[in-house]
Structures are given as structure tokens and as C-alpha cells.
Design a protein around this motif. Structure first.
Motif, PDB file in Angstrom:
ATOM      1  N   ALA A   1       0.755  -1.331   0.120  1.00  0.00           N
ATOM      2  CA  ALA A   1      -0.043  -0.006  -0.296  1.00  0.00           C
ATOM      3  C   ALA A   1       1.032   1.581   0.085  1.00  0.00           C
ATOM      4  O   ALA A   1       0.342   2.123  -0.499  1.00  0.00           O
ATOM      5  CB  ALA A   1      -1.506   0.206   1.266  1.00  0.00           C
ATOM      6  N   ALA A   2       1.897   1.259   1.100  1.00  0.00           N
ATOM      7  CA  ALA A   2       3.473   2.475   0.744  1.00  0.00           C
ATOM      8  C   ALA A   2       3.345   2.798  -0.543  1.00  0.00           C
ATOM      9  O   ALA A   2       3.635   4.140  -1.086  1.00  0.00           O
ATOM     10  CB  ALA A   2       3.717   2.079   2.171  1.00  0.00           C
ATOM     11  N   SER A   3       4.268   1.463  -0.929  1.00  0.00           N
ATOM     12  CA  SER A   3       4.322   1.406  -2.095  1.00  0.00           C
ATOM     13  C   SER A   3       2.893   1.983  -3.518  1.00  0.00           C
ATOM     14  O   SER A   3       4.239   3.264  -4.544  1.00  0.00           O
ATOM     15  CB  SER A   3       5.348   0.050  -2.983  1.00  0.00           C
ATOM     16  N   GLN A   4       2.726   1.544  -3.600  1.00  0.00           N
ATOM     17  CA  GLN A   4       1.606   2.490  -4.271  1.00  0.00           C
ATOM     18  C   GLN A   4       1.589   3.632  -4.262  1.00  0.00           C
ATOM     19  O   GLN A   4       1.306   4.382  -5.473  1.00  0.00           O
ATOM     20  CB  GLN A   4      -0.096   1.432  -4.184  1.00  0.00           C
TER      21      GLN A   4
ATOM     22  N   ASP B   1       3.517  13.073  -7.611  1.00  0.00           N
ATOM     23  CA  ASP B   1       4.182  13.417  -8.650  1.00  0.00           C
ATOM     24  C   ASP B   1       5.689  13.332  -8.631  1.00  0.00           C
ATOM     25  O   ASP B   1       6.171  13.688  -7.666  1.00  0.00           O
ATOM     26  CB  ASP B   1       3.691  15.254  -8.545  1.00  0.00           C
ATOM     27  N   ALA B   2       6.247  12.979  -9.988  1.00  0.00           N
ATOM     28  CA  ALA B   2       7.461  12.594  -9.679  1.00  0.00           C
ATOM     29  C   ALA B   2       8.141  13.645  -9.677  1.00  0.00           C
ATOM     30  O   ALA B   2       9.324  13.684  -8.896  1.00  0.00           O
ATOM     31  CB  ALA B   2       7.454  11.648 -10.782  1.00  0.00           C
ATOM     32  N   GLU B   3       7.719  14.967  -9.997  1.00  0.00           N
ATOM     33  CA  GLU B   3       8.844  16.473  -9.893  1.00  0.00           C
ATOM     34  C   GLU B   3       8.665  16.672  -9.105  1.00  0.00           C
ATOM     35  O   GLU B   3       9.387  17.240  -8.845  1.00  0.00           O
ATOM     36  CB  GLU B   3       7.966  17.047 -11.040  1.00  0.00           C
ATOM     37  N   SER B   4       7.438  16.498  -7.993  1.00  0.00           N
ATOM     38  CA  SER B   4       7.074  16.892  -6.584  1.00  0.00           C
ATOM     39  C   SER B   4       7.622  15.947  -5.766  1.00  0.00           C
ATOM     40  O   SER B   4       8.299  17.384  -4.715  1.00  0.00           O
ATOM     41  CB  SER B   4       5.922  17.358  -6.541  1.00  0.00           C
ATOM     42  N   HIS B   5       7.978  15.051  -5.535  1.00  0.00           N
ATOM     43  CA  HIS B   5       8.626  14.157  -4.842  1.00  0.00           C
ATOM     44  C   HIS B   5       9.458  13.064  -5.653  1.00  0.00           C
ATOM     45  O   HIS B   5       9.353  12.129  -5.725  1.00  0.00           O
ATOM     46  CB  HIS B   5       7.661  13.180  -4.622  1.00  0.00           C
ATOM     47  N   PRO B   6       9.964  13.603  -5.988  1.00  0.00           N
ATOM     48  CA  PRO B   6      11.448  12.620  -7.097  1.00  0.00           C
ATOM     49  C   PRO B   6      12.008  11.329  -6.072  1.00  0.00           C
ATOM     50  O   PRO B   6      11.895  10.170  -6.268  1.00  0.00           O
ATOM     51  CB  PRO B   6      12.873  13.201  -7.606  1.00  0.00           C
ATOM     52  N   PHE B   7      12.616  11.788  -4.675  1.00  0.00           N
ATOM     53  CA  PHE B   7      13.030  11.002  -3.736  1.00  0.00           C
ATOM     54  C   PHE B   7      11.373   9.799  -3.749  1.00  0.00           C
ATOM     55  O   PHE B   7      12.337   8.139  -3.966  1.00  0.00           O
ATOM     56  CB  PHE B   7      13.421  11.389  -2.583  1.00  0.00           C
ATOM     57  N   MET B   8      10.807  10.241  -3.213  1.00  0.00           N
ATOM     58  CA  MET B   8       9.811   9.219  -2.980  1.00  0.00           C
ATOM     59  C   MET B   8       9.529   8.773  -4.507  1.00  0.00           C
ATOM     60  O   MET B   8       9.075   7.007  -3.905  1.00  0.00           O
ATOM     61  CB  MET B   8       8.673   9.920  -2.233  1.00  0.00           C
ATOM     62  N   HIS B   9       8.856   8.708  -5.083  1.00  0.00           N
ATOM     63  CA  HIS B   9       8.742   8.110  -6.665  1.00  0.00           C
ATOM     64  C   HIS B   9       9.821   6.972  -6.934  1.00  0.00           C
ATOM     65  O   HIS B   9       9.845   6.472  -7.535  1.00  0.00           O
ATOM     66  CB  HIS B   9       8.583   9.583  -7.571  1.00  0.00           C
TER      67      HIS B   9
ATOM     68  N   GLN C   1      11.497  -0.205  -4.291  1.00  0.00           N
ATOM     69  CA  GLN C   1      12.360  -0.657  -3.615  1.00  0.00           C
ATOM     70  C   GLN C   1      11.363  -1.366  -2.256  1.00  0.00           C
ATOM     71  O   GLN C   1      11.175  -2.017  -1.253  1.00  0.00           O
ATOM     72  CB  GLN C   1      12.834  -0.620  -3.070  1.00  0.00           C
ATOM     73  N   MET C   2      10.204  -0.752  -1.851  1.00  0.00           N
ATOM     74  CA  MET C   2       9.014  -1.094  -0.804  1.00  0.00           C
ATOM     75  C   MET C   2       9.396  -2.563  -0.748  1.00  0.00           C
ATOM     76  O   MET C   2       9.155  -2.961   0.768  1.00  0.00           O
ATOM     77  CB  MET C   2       8.240  -0.464  -0.976  1.00  0.00           C
TER      78      MET C   2
END
Length: 94
Positions: free
Chosen positions: A47-50, A56-64, A69-70
Motif C-alpha cells: 500500500a505504501a509503495s502504491q 507526482d514524480a517532479e514534486s516528490h522525486p525521491f519518494m517516487h 523498492q518498498m
């Protein structure tokens, strides 16, 4: 030579890292208050991975970038790698 202030901060960082991991694991294995007992570990990380993949990859590049890998993480390997990173940093302070 490692300066006293740097050594104190480095040792403190290592201790906090280890105690944090212990605390986190103790909570997962023991105290389950606040944790839905119907959700298992794999379901939680899925669920966390999803959710992270939906950011948004541009706003949250690290998390995205790490979202995929989660599901495949190994807690023990992650812990040992964290200790190695801290110790490697210590050797660079010399």
C-alpha cells in the motif's frame, strides 16, 4: 585524527540509529497499539509503495524513485547497510 566534537556527534548518530531501529522493531513485534492487526507487513508495504508511486514524480522525486523498492526491502540488510554508511562516514572524518 577525529576531533572530540565530531566523535561525540558520530557516536550519538550511531547510537540513535541503532536505538531507533530497535524501537521500531520492538513496536512491530510487540506493541501493536495504533496498528491495524488485520494488515500484514506485505500488505502495508504494498500500500505504501502504491501511494508513493502515485505521487507526482517532479514534486516528490525521491519518494517516487524508491517506491518500487518498498516491496522488496530486507530489514536486516537495510539495518546493516545503515550502520556501514555511518561507519564509513566516521572513517572519512579522520
Amino acid at each position: 585524527m577525529l576531533q572530540v566534537g565530531s566523535a561525540l556527534y558520530a557516536a550519538s548518530t550511531l547510537v540513535h540509529y541503532i536505538l531507533g531501529a530497535i524501537s521500531q522493531n520492538a513496536r512491530v513485534e510487540g506493541d501493536t497499539s495504533g496498528i491495524d492487526p488485520g494488515v500484514d507487513r506485505e500488505e502495508f508495504f504494498d500500500a505504501a509503495s502504491q501511494a508513493w508511486q502515485g505521487l507526482d514524480a517532479e514534486s516528490h522525486p525521491f519518494m517516487h524513485a524508491i517506491a518500487g523498492q518498498m516491496r522488496e526491502r530486507d530489514d536486516r540488510e537495510q539495518f546493516l547497510t545503515g550502520i556501514a554508511v555511518v561507519l564509513d562516514g566516521l572513517t572519512r572524518l579522520r
